[in-house]
Write an enzyme that holds these catalytic residues in place. Structure first.
Site, short mmCIF file in Angstrom:
data_model
loop_
_atom_site.label_atom_id
_atom_site.label_comp_id
_atom_site.label_asym_id
_atom_site.label_seq_id
_atom_site.Cartn_x
_atom_site.Cartn_y
_atom_site.Cartn_z
CG HIS A 96 -1.60 1.25 1.54
ND1 HIS A 96 -2.44 1.94 0.70
CD2 HIS A 96 -1.46 2.00 2.66
CE1 HIS A 96 -2.80 3.07 1.31
NE2 HIS A 96 -2.22 3.13 2.49
CG HIS B 263 0.95 6.98 4.28
ND1 HIS B 263 1.30 6.20 3.23
CD2 HIS B 263 -0.29 6.57 4.64
CE1 HIS B 263 0.33 5.36 2.96
NE2 HIS B 263 -0.65 5.55 3.80
CD GLU C 16 -2.58 7.26 11.67
OE1 GLU C 16 -3.80 7.24 11.80
OE2 GLU C 16 -2.00 7.62 10.62
CG ASP C 17 -1.35 1.50 10.88
OD1 ASP C 17 -2.10 1.93 11.78
OD2 ASP C 17 -1.63 1.53 9.68
CG ASP D 55 -3.64 6.95 2.62
OD1 ASP D 55 -3.48 5.73 2.42
OD2 ASP D 55 -4.02 7.43 3.72
CG ASP E 136 -21.50 16.77 -21.65
OD1 ASP E 136 -22.52 16.15 -21.28
OD2 ASP E 136 -20.83 17.49 -20.88
MN MN Z 1 -2.57 4.58 4.21
#
Ligand code: MN
Length: 486
Positions: free
Chosen positions: A49, A73, A77-78, A144, A264
């Site tokens: 990811h 990123h 947190e993880d 993300d 269109d």
């Molecule tokens: Mn993420």
């Protein structure tokens, strides 16, 4: 390295020279190690990811810090990684980006928008927009989200709807507002089936067969036009065709109330070099194919409010198909897809000068007119961010209560304003304030994205000094009223 990683890793590596990739590789190896053993809901290894996000961030031509931040990123947190560790290894800039991204997530989780009134949604959008502080943070966040939307199938039905709604109501509008139309459109299209399944099914039903059959035909029409332009010695860069996305059809259908009024659905898009070429090409298109009456729109002379520029005409081709033809310069095209950020993203400074020179003043978009003196080469991402959200930040800030309510305050407000805005009694008994879990003084200037908590004490009474701390007229009035009672 796990085998499924290799091709995607090579993909990223291919975008950089050895020296540049050394920096990125360090972030990659760190993230790979920290995420090792972690799986996503889809079953794939977690590292895939951030790696995909990094590739898309690279393709937007963001700087090396942004690519590193994309790889890192989800680290704070993880995984068990501290801010200090990140700072030591990757420096302050990368840490700033990663921390800002984590802070946005915290705010978003906190400010759940269960009562989805239009005002609450607008407040939440503003909160996220005004808390990001740097345009790179918003862009990485959007990329993300795009990658997460692709794995939506792996979540429970409730989570699918929840995430899709959030994407459609918060992130897609943020993209549109900043002029990232290309990204906003992708987010809308991916959310649509989950948020409005019935409408999606109906539109798909109506359009799918048509879209399937029209491919071959559009190819022919494109060749026919290309040959005609070449024969007339008229220069063009390329001719694309675009099918309206299901969600755009849905929006237009809601507006028009009739499918037959959507002219269109399919369009040929001719990209040329100069504005003069746009008008020459328009004349030739009308020579080749019959224009429908009242369908010519010159958004070059009169740009749309959002800055969009192109010429649109609807024609009947020699095969009796109704097609919209859109004619625009390469720079208009980039501007239409990425807004003014395109000039920064693609380092178009050199071309920007010729862009302003080439177009007469009336041809400049309203947005661009006010920004035409900007030297994009020397504009950093923080400044660009300030420009894009200037109107928003000049007047208001958006903060969050511990319960997750988004409160809008006048720029320069203090915890006293916040307390009185929540409730007069909370203001009157306000003893101390915490901002982002740290004690602050009552004259502390709040910033967008702050999480603000008021500690009350029934013995506490308003103080004359508070009038100096209060920024908002309403706050002062309430304090004065209370002081009179004492
Ligand atoms: Mn993420």
């Amino acid at each position: 390295m796990i085998p499924s990683l290799q091709p995607i890793y090579n993909n990223l590596r291919g975008l950089y020279n050895n020296q540049e990739f050394k920096i990125i590789e360090e972030a990659f190896l760190f993230a790979e190690n920290k995420h090792s053993g972690q799986k996503r809901k889809s079953g794939e290894d977690y590292i895939l990811h951030p790696l995909r996000v990094a590739i898309e961030v690279s393709k937007l031509k963001l700087d090396l810090s942004s690519v590193s931040a994309a790889l890192l990123h989800d680290i704070l947190e993880d995984t068990n990684t501290s801010s200090e560790e990140l700072k030591d290894k990757f420096g302050e800039e990368v840490l700033f980006l990663v921390e800002s991204l984590s802070h946005l997530n915290r705010l978003k989780h906190k400010a759940n928008y269960k009562n989805k009134t239009i005002g609450r949604l607008e407040n939440l959008r503003n909160l996220i927009l005004s808390s990001a502080k740097d345009i790179r943070v918003i862009l990485i966040k959007i990329i993300d989200r795009l990658d997460n939307m692709k794995a939506l199938w792996a979540l429970s039905p409730e989570k699918q709807v929840e995430n899709a709604e959030e994407t459609l109501e918060i992130f897609a509008p943020i993209c549109r507002r900043l002029g990232f139309n290309f990204l906003g459109q992708q987010l809308e299209e991916m959310s649509f089936p989950y948020v409005y399944p019935k409408d999606f099914a109906e539109i798909k039903n109506r359009v799918n067969n048509y879209y399937y059959e029209i491919d071959k035909y559009l190819d022919e029409a494109r060749d026919e036009l290309a040959n005609f332009l070449k024969q007339k010695r008229s220069k063009f860069i390329e001719i694309q065709f675009r099918k309206k996305t299901f969600f755009s059809i849905y929006k237009k259908y809601k507006k028009e109330g009739d499918f037959n009024k959507i002219y269109d659905i399919i369009a040929l898009r001719v990209i040329v070099d100069t504005v003069a070429d746009c008008y020459t090409t328009l004349g030739l298109v009308h020579q080749l194919w019959l224009p429908l009456p009242n369908r010519l729109k010159d958004y070059i002379s009169l740009p749309k409010v959002n800055g969009y520029q192109a010429i649109h005409t609807t024609v009947l081709t020699n095969n009796n198909q109704i097609v919209e033809v859109q004619i625009e310069t390469d720079l208009m095209h980039k501007n239409n897809e990425y807004g003014i950020a395109s000039h920064w993203l693609y380092n178009l400074n050199k071309d920007t000068k010729s862009y302003t020179k080439r177009q007469n003043v009336s041809g400049l978009s309203i947005l661009f007119k006010s920004l035409k003196n900007i030297d994009f080469q020397n504009t950093n991402s923080g400044d660009l961010y300030n420009l894009l959200v200037k109107d928003l930040l000049a007047e208001q800030i958006f903060v969050v209560t511990p319960k997750g309510d988004v409160i809008d305050l006048k720029a320069g407000s203090t915890p006293i304003d916040f307390a009185y805005k929540i409730h007069t009694s909370i203001g009157n008994n306000c003893k101390m304030a915490k901002v982002n879990h740290q004690l602050v003084t009552l004259n502390h200037k709040l910033q967008s994205g702050d999480i603000v908590e008021i500690i009350t004490d029934r013995k506490q009474k308003p103080n004359k000094k508070w009038l100096e701390f209060a920024k908002m007229a309403g706050t002062k009035e309430k304090i004065r009223k209370e002081l009179q009672k004492l």
